[in-house]
Design a protein around this motif. Structure first.
Motif, PDB file in Angstrom:
ATOM      1  N   ASP A 240      41.697  17.952  44.803  1.00  0.00           N
ATOM      2  CA  ASP A 240      40.315  17.486  44.656  1.00  0.00           C
ATOM      3  C   ASP A 240      39.292  18.600  44.816  1.00  0.00           C
ATOM      4  O   ASP A 240      38.196  18.515  44.258  1.00  0.00           O
ATOM      5  CB  ASP A 240      40.017  16.407  45.709  1.00  0.00           C
ATOM      6  N   VAL A 241      39.641  19.592  45.643  1.00  0.00           N
ATOM      7  CA  VAL A 241      38.682  20.657  45.937  1.00  0.00           C
ATOM      8  C   VAL A 241      39.392  22.006  45.805  1.00  0.00           C
ATOM      9  O   VAL A 241      40.528  22.155  46.264  1.00  0.00           O
ATOM     10  CB  VAL A 241      38.134  20.511  47.385  1.00  0.00           C
ATOM     11  N   LEU A 242      38.715  22.941  45.154  1.00  0.00           N
ATOM     12  CA  LEU A 242      39.218  24.317  45.101  1.00  0.00           C
ATOM     13  C   LEU A 242      38.142  25.221  45.691  1.00  0.00           C
ATOM     14  O   LEU A 242      36.984  25.163  45.259  1.00  0.00           O
ATOM     15  CB  LEU A 242      39.496  24.731  43.642  1.00  0.00           C
ATOM     16  N   VAL A 243      38.511  26.019  46.685  1.00  0.00           N
ATOM     17  CA  VAL A 243      37.570  27.010  47.199  1.00  0.00           C
ATOM     18  C   VAL A 243      38.102  28.385  46.807  1.00  0.00           C
ATOM     19  O   VAL A 243      39.140  28.830  47.296  1.00  0.00           O
ATOM     20  CB  VAL A 243      37.403  26.905  48.739  1.00  0.00           C
ATOM     21  N   ASN A 244      37.407  29.022  45.874  1.00  0.00           N
ATOM     22  CA  ASN A 244      37.777  30.372  45.443  1.00  0.00           C
ATOM     23  C   ASN A 244      37.190  31.359  46.439  1.00  0.00           C
ATOM     24  O   ASN A 244      36.057  31.815  46.302  1.00  0.00           O
ATOM     25  CB  ASN A 244      37.249  30.647  44.030  1.00  0.00           C
ATOM     26  N   ASN A 245      37.983  31.625  47.485  1.00  0.00           N
ATOM     27  CA  ASN A 245      37.491  32.431  48.602  1.00  0.00           C
ATOM     28  C   ASN A 245      38.176  33.790  48.711  1.00  0.00           C
ATOM     29  O   ASN A 245      37.600  34.717  49.273  1.00  0.00           O
ATOM     30  CB  ASN A 245      37.697  31.607  49.892  1.00  0.00           C
ATOM     31  N   ALA A 246      39.387  33.916  48.165  1.00  0.00           N
ATOM     32  CA  ALA A 246      40.120  35.185  48.323  1.00  0.00           C
ATOM     33  C   ALA A 246      39.274  36.332  47.792  1.00  0.00           C
ATOM     34  O   ALA A 246      38.689  36.236  46.712  1.00  0.00           O
ATOM     35  CB  ALA A 246      41.452  35.131  47.580  1.00  0.00           C
ATOM     36  N   GLY A 247      39.205  37.409  48.563  1.00  0.00           N
ATOM     37  CA  GLY A 247      38.393  38.542  48.106  1.00  0.00           C
ATOM     38  C   GLY A 247      38.775  39.811  48.832  1.00  0.00           C
ATOM     39  O   GLY A 247      39.304  39.769  49.946  1.00  0.00           O
ATOM     40  N   ILE A 248      38.521  40.930  48.172  1.00  0.00           N
ATOM     41  CA  ILE A 248      38.784  42.238  48.788  1.00  0.00           C
ATOM     42  C   ILE A 248      37.607  43.179  48.512  1.00  0.00           C
ATOM     43  O   ILE A 248      36.778  42.902  47.635  1.00  0.00           O
ATOM     44  CB  ILE A 248      40.082  42.894  48.245  1.00  0.00           C
ATOM     45  N   THR A 249      37.563  44.265  49.263  1.00  0.00           N
ATOM     46  CA  THR A 249      36.596  45.330  48.960  1.00  0.00           C
ATOM     47  C   THR A 249      37.363  46.645  48.787  1.00  0.00           C
ATOM     48  O   THR A 249      38.411  46.841  49.416  1.00  0.00           O
ATOM     49  CB  THR A 249      35.586  45.533  50.125  1.00  0.00           C
ATOM     50  N   LYS A 250      36.864  47.494  47.948  1.00  0.00           N
ATOM     51  CA  LYS A 250      37.337  48.883  47.847  1.00  0.00           C
ATOM     52  C   LYS A 250      36.086  49.700  47.570  1.00  0.00           C
ATOM     53  O   LYS A 250      35.740  49.982  46.430  1.00  0.00           O
ATOM     54  CB  LYS A 250      38.376  49.035  46.719  1.00  0.00           C
ATOM     55  N   ASP A 251      35.384  50.028  48.675  1.00  0.00           N
ATOM     56  CA  ASP A 251      34.040  50.593  48.559  1.00  0.00           C
ATOM     57  C   ASP A 251      34.039  52.099  48.296  1.00  0.00           C
ATOM     58  O   ASP A 251      34.856  52.833  48.852  1.00  0.00           O
ATOM     59  CB  ASP A 251      33.248  50.350  49.856  1.00  0.00           C
TER      60      ASP A 251
ATOM     61  N   MET B 192      34.378  56.210  42.618  1.00  0.00           N
ATOM     62  CA  MET B 192      35.178  54.987  42.504  1.00  0.00           C
ATOM     63  C   MET B 192      36.152  55.131  41.331  1.00  0.00           C
ATOM     64  O   MET B 192      35.724  55.263  40.187  1.00  0.00           O
ATOM     65  CB  MET B 192      34.239  53.790  42.279  1.00  0.00           C
ATOM     66  N   SER B 193      37.441  55.133  41.638  1.00  0.00           N
ATOM     67  CA  SER B 193      38.420  55.317  40.558  1.00  0.00           C
ATOM     68  C   SER B 193      38.500  54.043  39.719  1.00  0.00           C
ATOM     69  O   SER B 193      38.170  52.957  40.204  1.00  0.00           O
ATOM     70  CB  SER B 193      39.792  55.623  41.159  1.00  0.00           C
ATOM     71  N   PRO B 194      38.973  54.164  38.476  1.00  0.00           N
ATOM     72  CA  PRO B 194      39.167  52.961  37.659  1.00  0.00           C
ATOM     73  C   PRO B 194      40.072  51.941  38.353  1.00  0.00           C
ATOM     74  O   PRO B 194      39.863  50.730  38.215  1.00  0.00           O
ATOM     75  CB  PRO B 194      39.812  53.500  36.379  1.00  0.00           C
ATOM     76  N   ASP B 195      41.046  52.428  39.133  1.00  0.00           N
ATOM     77  CA  ASP B 195      41.932  51.499  39.850  1.00  0.00           C
ATOM     78  C   ASP B 195      41.175  50.698  40.905  1.00  0.00           C
ATOM     79  O   ASP B 195      41.428  49.511  41.105  1.00  0.00           O
ATOM     80  CB  ASP B 195      43.083  52.256  40.537  1.00  0.00           C
ATOM     81  N   MET B 196      40.263  51.374  41.606  1.00  0.00           N
ATOM     82  CA  MET B 196      39.459  50.677  42.633  1.00  0.00           C
ATOM     83  C   MET B 196      38.582  49.612  41.972  1.00  0.00           C
ATOM     84  O   MET B 196      38.401  48.513  42.488  1.00  0.00           O
ATOM     85  CB  MET B 196      38.571  51.669  43.390  1.00  0.00           C
ATOM     86  N   TRP B 197      38.025  49.978  40.830  1.00  0.00           N
ATOM     87  CA  TRP B 197      37.191  49.019  40.091  1.00  0.00           C
ATOM     88  C   TRP B 197      38.019  47.801  39.687  1.00  0.00           C
ATOM     89  O   TRP B 197      37.679  46.657  39.985  1.00  0.00           O
ATOM     90  CB  TRP B 197      36.588  49.706  38.857  1.00  0.00           C
ATOM     91  N   ASP B 198      39.161  48.094  39.014  1.00  0.00           N
ATOM     92  CA  ASP B 198      40.000  47.005  38.474  1.00  0.00           C
ATOM     93  C   ASP B 198      40.517  46.079  39.564  1.00  0.00           C
ATOM     94  O   ASP B 198      40.524  44.861  39.404  1.00  0.00           O
ATOM     95  CB  ASP B 198      41.213  47.585  37.729  1.00  0.00           C
ATOM     96  N   ALA B 199      40.974  46.679  40.681  1.00  0.00           N
ATOM     97  CA  ALA B 199      41.604  45.874  41.734  1.00  0.00           C
ATOM     98  C   ALA B 199      40.622  44.818  42.257  1.00  0.00           C
ATOM     99  O   ALA B 199      40.981  43.644  42.433  1.00  0.00           O
ATOM    100  CB  ALA B 199      42.071  46.773  42.865  1.00  0.00           C
ATOM    101  N   VAL B 200      39.381  45.228  42.489  1.00  0.00           N
ATOM    102  CA  VAL B 200      38.387  44.305  43.063  1.00  0.00           C
ATOM    103  C   VAL B 200      38.002  43.223  42.046  1.00  0.00           C
ATOM    104  O   VAL B 200      37.913  42.045  42.377  1.00  0.00           O
ATOM    105  CB  VAL B 200      37.155  45.093  43.583  1.00  0.00           C
ATOM    106  N   ILE B 201      37.804  43.630  40.803  1.00  0.00           N
ATOM    107  CA  ILE B 201      37.452  42.644  39.771  1.00  0.00           C
ATOM    108  C   ILE B 201      38.604  41.650  39.602  1.00  0.00           C
ATOM    109  O   ILE B 201      38.384  40.441  39.484  1.00  0.00           O
ATOM    110  CB  ILE B 201      37.143  43.334  38.412  1.00  0.00           C
ATOM    111  N   ARG B 202      39.825  42.168  39.627  1.00  0.00           N
ATOM    112  CA  ARG B 202      40.989  41.296  39.386  1.00  0.00           C
ATOM    113  C   ARG B 202      41.143  40.238  40.473  1.00  0.00           C
ATOM    114  O   ARG B 202      41.415  39.082  40.180  1.00  0.00           O
ATOM    115  CB  ARG B 202      42.263  42.129  39.263  1.00  0.00           C
ATOM    116  N   VAL B 203      40.966  40.620  41.724  1.00  0.00           N
ATOM    117  CA  VAL B 203      41.121  39.626  42.808  1.00  0.00           C
ATOM    118  C   VAL B 203      39.886  38.722  42.870  1.00  0.00           C
ATOM    119  O   VAL B 203      39.987  37.492  42.839  1.00  0.00           O
ATOM    120  CB  VAL B 203      41.343  40.322  44.180  1.00  0.00           C
TER     121      VAL B 203
END
Ligand SMILES: NC(=O)c1ccc[n+]([C@@H]2O[C@H](COP(=O)([O-])OP(=O)(O)OC[C@H]3O[C@@H](n4cnc5c(N)ncnc54)[C@H](O)[C@@H]3O)[C@@H](O)[C@H]2O)c1
Length: 323
Positions: A158-169, A175-186
């Motif tokens: 009934d309810v979905l909370v999209n809460n999972a998150g990370i930072t790679k500051d 900021m490497s392309p990997d750091m960018w991609d990882a955060v956007i992906r999660v």
């Protein structure tokens, strides 16, 4: 007068201009009088021919079609909330708050560690049940598998909370392309993955609520967090769009934008930066995860909230934060 449901159909396709899902049926009384009725979508999945109820006159966008209210099924089955990143921090607080309000909880996280175990224990101490789902929100196959597990365990979502998150500051130049991609992906793709996998279950039940945990950083930006800010702004666009797309199916979509919350994520911010931030905001403290959880509960309970982003930030968005 008692009316018996003799046939019905649940209609899932929203038909413009009415854009709604509903059930329509035929009921009969003891004298053999038959009437065409509407049935609220909150009864989806629980209708049976032969069930009895009352008929009341009622106006709807379809015109004056009477409403059939089945007897004895007012109380819905136990509802189910899926909270991603539910093992600790804000996700754990949300899981426990929703458990207190009677939800069965699917705690979805990347790893079942001691913090996850503690959250599961707290959910059962709150008088509810939890299932742990090992899920990497950034991978669609993993999400699909996890969502199937929840549906087979609890029968509905009934309810979905999209809460999972990370930072790679880091500053953008570093900021490497990997750091960018990882955060956007999660943070962003993860919310898309979970919303896509869960929505069919919500539609089948006549509705649901999706809450996206964004951030004030998605509203005002933050130095050293280009990837994070972009992911959190992206969540707001996703919220607005899904709120429009899913409203006809009874699914509401709302984003929240917290300021700094007392969790591992915020406490990882270097102390001088955090202290400087606190000096600039009107109420200089960190937000408790439980305060976020109460807002999430309110959003679920208040059916007028849809397609908005709600800051919960002690006044951060009205203060002048500079680099
Ligand atoms: N803490 C803050 O100040 C703050 C402020 C605004 C928004 N938020 C947002 O709130 C949410 C929760 O943050 P928090 O502070 O509780 O952080 P946290 O680091 O304590 O918790 C994040 C949870 O997400 C899980 N997770 C990470 N990657 C995952 C993946 N790929 N799949 C599944 N689960 C994964 C982690 O295991 C962890 O349990 C995040 O989206 C964060 O961006 C936090």
């Amino acid at each position: 007068m008692v009316w018996k449901l003799i046939t019905y159909t649940e209609l899932y396709t929203p038909v413009p201009p009415y854009k709604s899902i509903y059930a329509i049926g035929i009921v009969e009384n003891e004298e053999g009088v038959k009437r065409v009725v509407r049935i609220d979508r909150k009864f989806f999945g629980r209708l049976k021919t032969g069930m009895v109820g009352e008929v009341t006159e009622s106006w709807s966008v379809f015109g004056n079609i009477p409403l059939f209210i089945p007897s004895g099924v007012e109380a819905r089955e136990e509802k189910v909330a899926l909270v991603t990143g539910g093992a600790r921090g804000i996700g754990a607080a949300i899981s426990i708050e929703l458990a207190k309000s009677g939800y069965l909880i699917a705690v979805a996280d990347i790893l079942r560690d001691t913090e996850a175990e503690n959250t599961i224990k707290a959910i059962s101490n709150a008088g509810s049940k939890a299932v742990f789902v090992e899920m990497d929100v950034s991978r669609y196959e993993s999400v699909e598998e996890g969502v199937k597990k929840v549906a087979s365990e609890f029968g509905r979502i009934d309810v979905l909370v999209n809460n999972a998150g990370i930072t790679k500051d880091s500053y953008m130049q570093r900021m490497s392309p990997d750091m960018w991609d990882a955060v956007i992906r999660v943070n962003l793709t993860g919310a898309y993955n979970c919303s896509r996998a869960v929505t069919p279950y919500m539609i089948k039940n006549g509705g649901g609520v999706i809450i996206n945990v964004s951030s004030i950083v998605g509203l005002i930006g933050n130095v050293g967090q280009a990837n994070y800010a972009a992911s959190k702004s992206g969540l707001i666009g996703l919220t607005y769009t899904l709120a429009k797309e899913l409203a006809p199916y009874g699914v509401r979509v709302v984003a929240i934008a917290p300021g700094f919350v007392k969790t591992r994520m915020a406490l990882a911010v270097p102390t001088p930066i955090l202290r400087d931030y606190l000096r600039r905001i009107p109420i200089p403290r960190l937000i408790e995860p439980e305060e976020i959880a109460k807002l999430v509960r309110h959003i679920i309970e208040n059916e007028a909230l849809n397609g908005i982003v709600i800051p919960i930030d002690l006044g951060t968005t009205i203060s002048s934060l500079k680099a």
